[in-house]
Design an enzyme around this catalytic site. Structure first.
Site, PDB file in Angstrom:
ATOM      1  N   HIS A 151       0.839  -1.214   0.000  1.00 36.30           N
ATOM      2  CA  HIS A 151       0.000   0.000   0.000  1.00 36.30           C
ATOM      3  C   HIS A 151       0.869   1.258   0.000  1.00 36.30           C
ATOM      4  CE1 HIS A 151      -3.398   2.615   1.382  1.00 36.30           C
ATOM      5  NE2 HIS A 151      -2.405   3.241   2.011  1.00 36.30           N
ATOM      6  N   GLU A 152       1.900   1.265   0.844  1.00 37.49           N
ATOM      7  CA  GLU A 152       2.763   2.451   0.926  1.00 37.49           C
ATOM      8  C   GLU A 152       3.609   2.610  -0.345  1.00 37.49           C
ATOM      9  OE1 GLU A 152       2.164   4.564   3.101  1.00 37.49           O
ATOM     10  OE2 GLU A 152       0.884   3.264   4.312  1.00 37.49           O
ATOM     11  N   HIS A 155       1.584   4.496  -2.841  1.00 36.70           N
ATOM     12  CA  HIS A 155       1.577   5.963  -2.735  1.00 36.70           C
ATOM     13  C   HIS A 155       2.735   6.567  -3.535  1.00 36.70           C
ATOM     14  CE1 HIS A 155      -1.657   6.814   0.026  1.00 36.70           C
ATOM     15  NE2 HIS A 155      -1.203   5.969   0.937  1.00 36.70           N
ATOM     16  N   ASP A 211      -4.654   1.158  -1.933  1.00 32.78           N
ATOM     17  CA  ASP A 211      -5.168  -0.165  -1.576  1.00 32.78           C
ATOM     18  C   ASP A 211      -5.155  -1.082  -2.797  1.00 32.78           C
ATOM     19  OD1 ASP A 211      -5.577   0.295   1.117  1.00 32.78           O
ATOM     20  OD2 ASP A 211      -7.687   0.861   0.886  1.00 32.78           O
TER      21      ASP A 211
END
Length: 279
Positions: A151-152, A155, A211
């Protein structure tokens, strides 16, 4: 009423409106000029810096961010575990990038922070990824850790930091224009509130997009992407199901994110999750 008072008031209003329109146009044109193509997805984005600038910014900010959470975790085995899972995700990402015929300009590093209280994970522009001990200790499987880190990574790949900076510059300019047009403090405060609401929406959209990356990268690395659902349960449990209303938060509620992840799972794996993936 003194002669000419109404005329002077109208002149002042027209001047304010002209200045406001000028500020708004300048902000909008500046925003449009920030267009770049994402090197991984190929999508056109509005971003405020180059990938090299994102990397430099992340490297510069990383020590301060770590210090805010008590520094790095003292257990070298735990830190190595985070590095290992992060490396496996990056190998899966390399395969994904090759298939998409893109390039990955970012430099990823993974950090386990000492903080035993704050349940969080975050990424800085350019590839610096962090997870706190408070969250790490609650994860039950390696797949869940992969989901958090994926998820990170998402980003960073989606360049959300650079995108948000460009959007903040735009909304700041529009807020300033609205304040000038209104000509009083209450108008400026209302405009500021509208700008904050817009940026919150952008934040929620970013979380859902990341996500999706979490599902894709987790599966690409050989983990069961349904582990992401377990992460949402852990986050929901940690907050006791409480928190600010979703419309006033930059993060969607974990239950709503679970529903979105289920949709992503159905769209990415229409024939079902492949067998033999690691939990």
């Amino acid at each position: 009423m003194p002669f000419g008072f109404g005329r002077r008031s109208n002149s002042g209003l027209k001047l304010r409106l002209m200045i406001a329109v000028g500020l708004a146009l300048f902000s909008f044109i500046s925003y449009l000029s920030t267009g770049q193509r994402n090197p991984i997805t190929g999508e056109k984005q509005r971003v405020a810096m180059s990938p090299d600038q994102e990397i430099a910014l992340g490297l510069q900010a990383a020590p301060e961010m770590a210090a805010q959470h008590g520094g790095l975790h003292p257990d070298p085995q735990a830190r190595a575990h985070v590095d290992q899972v992060g490396g496996r995700l990056l190998r899966g990402l390399d395969d994904y990038v090759r298939v998409k015929q893109g390039t990955n300009p970012f430099q990823f590093e993974f950090h386990l922070l000492k903080d035993p209280q704050t349940i969080n994970a975050f990424a800085l522009p350019g590839g610096q990824v962090f997870i706190t001990a408070a969250l790490y200790s609650r994860l039950q499987t390696e797949g869940q850790l992969a989901g958090v880190l994926g998820h990170e990574i998402g980003h960073v790949l989606s360049r959300h930091g650079a995108q948000r900076l460009a959007k903040q510059k735009l909304t700041s300019g529009l807020v300033g224009a609205a304040g000038v047009a209104g000509g009083d403090i209450s108008s400026a405060h209302l405009a500021q509130a509208i700008g904050q609401m817009l940026n919150m929406k952008y934040g929620r959209d970013d979380e859902l997009e990341s996500d999706r990356w979490g599902v894709l990268l987790t599966a690409q690395a050989g983990y069961d992407p349904r582990a992401m659902l377990g992460v949402m349960e852990i986050l929901d449990e940690a907050t006791g199901g409480n928190g600010p209303p979703e419309m006033m938060s930059t993060h969607p509620k974990p239950a709503n994110r679970q529903a979105y992840i289920q949709e992503v799972l159905r769209s990415v794996f229409p024939d079902g999750i492949p067998e033999g993936l690691d939990p």
